[in-house]
Design a protein around this motif. Structure first.
Motif, PDB file in Angstrom:
ATOM      1  N   GLU A 224       0.799  -1.227   0.000  1.00 49.47           N
ATOM      2  CA  GLU A 224       0.000   0.000   0.000  1.00 49.47           C
ATOM      3  C   GLU A 224       0.837   1.285   0.000  1.00 49.47           C
ATOM      4  O   GLU A 224       0.640   2.192   0.803  1.00 49.47           O
ATOM      5  CB  GLU A 224      -0.951  -0.005   1.213  1.00 49.47           C
ATOM      6  CG  GLU A 224      -2.128   0.945   1.025  1.00 49.47           C
ATOM      7  CD  GLU A 224      -3.160   0.858   2.143  1.00 49.47           C
ATOM      8  OE1 GLU A 224      -3.800  -0.204   2.265  1.00 49.47           O
ATOM      9  OE2 GLU A 224      -3.318   1.841   2.856  1.00 49.47           O
ATOM     10  N   ASN A 226       1.185   2.943  -3.025  1.00 48.50           N
ATOM     11  CA  ASN A 226       0.504   3.789  -4.013  1.00 48.50           C
ATOM     12  C   ASN A 226      -0.870   3.254  -4.374  1.00 48.50           C
ATOM     13  O   ASN A 226      -1.846   3.521  -3.711  1.00 48.50           O
ATOM     14  CB  ASN A 226       1.352   3.889  -5.296  1.00 48.50           C
ATOM     15  CG  ASN A 226       2.550   4.761  -5.085  1.00 48.50           C
ATOM     16  OD1 ASN A 226       2.386   5.947  -4.879  1.00 48.50           O
ATOM     17  ND2 ASN A 226       3.735   4.193  -5.098  1.00 48.50           N
ATOM     18  N   LYS A 229      -3.862   2.050  -2.314  1.00 47.14           N
ATOM     19  CA  LYS A 229      -4.659   3.015  -1.545  1.00 47.14           C
ATOM     20  C   LYS A 229      -6.062   3.188  -2.137  1.00 47.14           C
ATOM     21  O   LYS A 229      -6.974   3.627  -1.441  1.00 47.14           O
ATOM     22  CB  LYS A 229      -3.945   4.373  -1.488  1.00 47.14           C
ATOM     23  CG  LYS A 229      -2.695   4.350  -0.646  1.00 47.14           C
ATOM     24  CD  LYS A 229      -2.049   5.721  -0.596  1.00 47.14           C
ATOM     25  CE  LYS A 229      -0.722   5.662   0.143  1.00 47.14           C
ATOM     26  NZ  LYS A 229      -0.007   6.935   0.118  1.00 47.14           N
ATOM     27  N   ASN A 232      -8.985   1.918  -0.393  1.00 47.91           N
ATOM     28  CA  ASN A 232      -9.495   2.631   0.781  1.00 47.91           C
ATOM     29  C   ASN A 232     -10.552   3.654   0.413  1.00 47.91           C
ATOM     30  O   ASN A 232     -11.002   4.426   1.271  1.00 47.91           O
ATOM     31  CB  ASN A 232      -8.340   3.346   1.500  1.00 47.91           C
ATOM     32  CG  ASN A 232      -7.357   2.355   2.081  1.00 47.91           C
ATOM     33  OD1 ASN A 232      -7.764   1.329   2.610  1.00 47.91           O
ATOM     34  ND2 ASN A 232      -6.069   2.638   1.953  1.00 47.91           N
ATOM     35  N   THR A 236     -12.055   5.998   4.532  1.00 49.02           N
ATOM     36  CA  THR A 236     -11.517   6.989   5.468  1.00 49.02           C
ATOM     37  C   THR A 236     -12.664   7.477   6.353  1.00 49.02           C
ATOM     38  O   THR A 236     -12.642   7.317   7.568  1.00 49.02           O
ATOM     39  CB  THR A 236     -10.847   8.139   4.684  1.00 49.02           C
ATOM     40  OG1 THR A 236      -9.899   7.540   3.794  1.00 49.02           O
ATOM     41  CG2 THR A 236     -10.137   9.109   5.601  1.00 49.02           C
ATOM     42  N   LYS A 315      -4.068   6.032   7.392  1.00 54.38           N
ATOM     43  CA  LYS A 315      -3.378   6.695   6.273  1.00 54.38           C
ATOM     44  C   LYS A 315      -2.885   8.096   6.639  1.00 54.38           C
ATOM     45  O   LYS A 315      -2.211   8.741   5.851  1.00 54.38           O
ATOM     46  CB  LYS A 315      -4.331   6.790   5.065  1.00 54.38           C
ATOM     47  CG  LYS A 315      -4.768   5.436   4.546  1.00 54.38           C
ATOM     48  CD  LYS A 315      -5.736   5.538   3.399  1.00 54.38           C
ATOM     49  CE  LYS A 315      -7.078   6.146   3.745  1.00 54.38           C
ATOM     50  NZ  LYS A 315      -7.817   5.504   4.861  1.00 54.38           N
ATOM     51  N   ASN A 322      -5.717  11.743   5.077  1.00 55.89           N
ATOM     52  CA  ASN A 322      -5.492  11.547   3.632  1.00 55.89           C
ATOM     53  C   ASN A 322      -6.650  10.790   3.002  1.00 55.89           C
ATOM     54  O   ASN A 322      -6.964   9.684   3.428  1.00 55.89           O
ATOM     55  CB  ASN A 322      -4.219  10.717   3.412  1.00 55.89           C
ATOM     56  CG  ASN A 322      -2.981  11.553   3.544  1.00 55.89           C
ATOM     57  OD1 ASN A 322      -2.914  12.649   2.998  1.00 55.89           O
ATOM     58  ND2 ASN A 322      -2.006  11.066   4.273  1.00 55.89           N
ATOM     59  N   VAL A 324      -8.595   9.171  -0.561  1.00 56.60           N
ATOM     60  CA  VAL A 324      -8.516   8.773  -1.973  1.00 56.60           C
ATOM     61  C   VAL A 324      -9.745   9.375  -2.622  1.00 56.60           C
ATOM     62  O   VAL A 324     -10.869   9.086  -2.203  1.00 56.60           O
ATOM     63  CB  VAL A 324      -8.624   7.238  -2.116  1.00 56.60           C
ATOM     64  CG1 VAL A 324      -8.548   6.842  -3.586  1.00 56.60           C
ATOM     65  CG2 VAL A 324      -7.597   6.540  -1.274  1.00 56.60           C
ATOM     66  N   LEU A 334      -4.648  10.139  -5.184  1.00 60.04           N
ATOM     67  CA  LEU A 334      -4.323   9.647  -3.840  1.00 60.04           C
ATOM     68  C   LEU A 334      -3.896  10.797  -2.935  1.00 60.04           C
ATOM     69  O   LEU A 334      -3.509  11.870  -3.418  1.00 60.04           O
ATOM     70  CB  LEU A 334      -3.166   8.636  -3.925  1.00 60.04           C
ATOM     71  CG  LEU A 334      -3.379   7.429  -4.852  1.00 60.04           C
ATOM     72  CD1 LEU A 334      -2.109   6.577  -4.916  1.00 60.04           C
ATOM     73  CD2 LEU A 334      -4.568   6.582  -4.410  1.00 60.04           C
ATOM     74  N   ASP A 335      -3.923  10.558  -1.655  1.00 60.06           N
ATOM     75  CA  ASP A 335      -3.375  11.478  -0.644  1.00 60.06           C
ATOM     76  C   ASP A 335      -3.942  12.896  -0.748  1.00 60.06           C
ATOM     77  O   ASP A 335      -3.182  13.876  -0.806  1.00 60.06           O
ATOM     78  CB  ASP A 335      -1.839  11.517  -0.744  1.00 60.06           C
ATOM     79  CG  ASP A 335      -1.224  10.133  -0.575  1.00 60.06           C
ATOM     80  OD1 ASP A 335      -1.774   9.338   0.217  1.00 60.06           O
ATOM     81  OD2 ASP A 335      -0.222   9.834  -1.245  1.00 60.06           O
TER      82      ASP A 335
END
Ligand code: GLY
Length: 352
Positions: A224, A226, A229, A232, A236, A315, A322, A324, A334-335
Motif C-alpha cells: 500500500e 501507491n 490506496k 481505501n 476513510t 493513512k 489523507n 482517496v 491519492l493522498d
C-alpha cells in the motif's frame, strides 16, 4: 472456476478447492490442524466444511464469540493460549473459517505465534470473500479504532466457496456489496454499471471479478505505497462512522459495508467539490447505495465525534487526514487533503 494466483499463494474457487487443501496438508505434513470458528460458523459452516477435509491429522476446533467487538488483542491472547494448551507448534496449520473478523484476526494470530505458523483462509461472508481474506492484511482493532494493530502476512491458500453464503443474513450479504461497488467505481466501471442496472446478479461472477481486481491491485502494490490506496476509497470516512457507531451505546452498530457505503457517497461528493468528479456520477453512486442499504440519519451533533475518530485513520501522516478521491470513475487521486468544513458538508449531502 479457474484459480487466481496471488502474490505467493493461490485463491481456489468452489468445491474443487478442498482437494487442493488436502494436498497442501499432505505435502506440508502439518502436526496439528487448528480450525478457528465463531458460534455461527461452527453451527452453519463447519458441518459443510469438515466432510471435505480428507486427512488423518488431528483437528482441533477453536471457537470464539462473533462480532467486531471481539476483534482485539485480548481475544488474540486467548487464542495463543488455546493453541499452546492444545499442543500447537511451528508445524501447526491454522484454518480460518469465517467472516472478516475471523480471517483478519486468525491471520494475525497465526503470523505471530512462534514467529509465524501457516494459515489458510476460508471466508464465509461476501465481505471476507471479496476483500478481507485476500491481499495479506491481518490484524485487530485497538478499542473502537479499526485495524490499528496488524501486519502483512500471506496465507498458504484462500478457498472461496460461495455455498457458505447461504448461511449468512441478508444484511451481512449486503455488507459485502459495498466492496464490490468500490471495485466498480475505482477500477472497473462495468462492474458498477452491472450493479446499477440491477442486472440479474450472478454472485459467483461478481465475487470472481472482485477477487481478480483486488489481486491485480495487490500484486502491483502489496504494501500500500501507491495504487493499493484506492482500495481505501470510502473507508476513510467509513471507518470513522463505523467506529462511532461501535462506541455509541445508544446506537445499533453498522455493518462494515453500511458504513463504507456512506463513506463512498461522502467521498464522491468531496471528489466533486475538489476534483470536478461529475455530480451526475455522485448522484448515481448515492442512488445505488440507497437502493441497497437503509438510509442512516447521521445527526449533526455527532459530526464532531466522527471528525475526532477520523484523526486516527491509518493513512494519516503528520496529523493530516489523507483521502482517496475520484477525478472520474476508474481515475483517482491519492493522498488528498480535505478541510473539516467540506467533510461535514459531505455528511450533510449524504443526509439530504
Ligand atoms: N481492504 C483494503 C485492502 O486490503 O487494501
Amino acid at each position: 472456476m479457474k484459480t487466481i494466483e496471488a502474490v505467493s499463494y493461490p485463491v481456489h474457487f468452489q468445491e474443487e478447492s478442498y482437494a487442493e487443501l488436502s494436498k497442501l496438508i499432505q505435502n506440508k505434513d502439518y502436526s496439528t490442524l487448528f480450525v478457528l470458528v465463531d458460534e455461527n460458523t461452527m453451527e452453519h459452516c463447519y458441518p459443510k466444511f469438515i466432510p471435505n477435509l480428507k486427512t488423518d491429522k488431528t483437528i482441533e476446533v477453536i471457537e470464539i464469540e462473533s462480532g467486531e467487538i471481539n476483534k482485539n488483542l485480548e481475544t488474540c491472547v486467548g487464542l495463543w493460549n488455546a493453541i499452546t494448551e492444545l499442543g500447537g507448534d511451528r508445524k501447526s496449520l491454522l484454518i480460518t473459517l469465517g467472516g472478516g473478523v475471523i480471517t483478519d484476526m486468525g491471520g494475525f494470530v497465526a503470523s505471530c505465534f512462534k514467529r509465524g505458523i501457516d494459515f489458510v483462509n476460508i471466508p464465509t461472508t461476501l465481505l471476507s470473500m471479496v476483500d478481507a481474506s485476500v491481499g495479506g492484511k491481518t490484524g485487530v482493532d485497538l478499542g473502537v479504532l479499526k485495524n490499528q494493530i496488524g501486519l502483512f502476512a500471506n496465507p498458504q491458500m484462500v478457498i472461496v466457496d460461495d455455498q457458505y453464503l447461504a448461511t449468512v443474513s441478508e444484511r451481512e450479504l449486503k455488507s459485502g456489496m459495498a466492496e464490490i461497488i468500490k471495485y466498480g467505481v475505482t477500477y472497473d466501471v462495468s462492474l458498477f454499471a452491472h450493479i446499477k442496472e440491477h442486472k440479474e446478479a450472478n454472485i459467483s461472477n461478481l465475487i470472481f471479478r472482485s477477487v481478480e481486481i483486488k489481486n491485480e491491485v495487490v500484486l502491483k502494490d502489496p504494501k500500500e505505497k501507491n495504487l493499493r490506496k484506492i482500495l481505501n476509497f470510502g473507508h476513510t470516512l467509513g471507518h470513522a462512522i463505523e467506529s462511532f457507531y461501535l462506541e455509541s451505546e445508544d446506537k445499533e452498530n453498522l455493518t462494515h459495508g453500511e458504513a463504507i457505503a456512506i463513506g463512498m457517497v461522502c467521498e464522491s461528493y468531496i471528489s466533486n467539490k475538489l476534483l470536478d468528479f461529475p455530480l451526475q456520477k455522485v448522484n448515481d453512486l448515492k442512488e445505488v447505495v440507497l437502493a441497497i442499504y437503509d438510509k442512516i440519519d447521521l445527526l449533526s451533533e455527532d459530526f464532531s465525534a466522527i471528525m475526532d475518530l477520523l484523526k486516527h485513520d491509518k493513512k494519516n501522516v503528520n496529523g493530516q487526514v489523507n483521502f482517496v478521491l475520484l477525478n472520474d470513475f476508474e481515475d483517482f487521486k491519492l493522498d488528498c487533503k480535505v478541510s473539516e468544513d467540506l467533510i461535514q458538508e459531505s455528511l450533510h449531502f449524504y443526509n439530504a
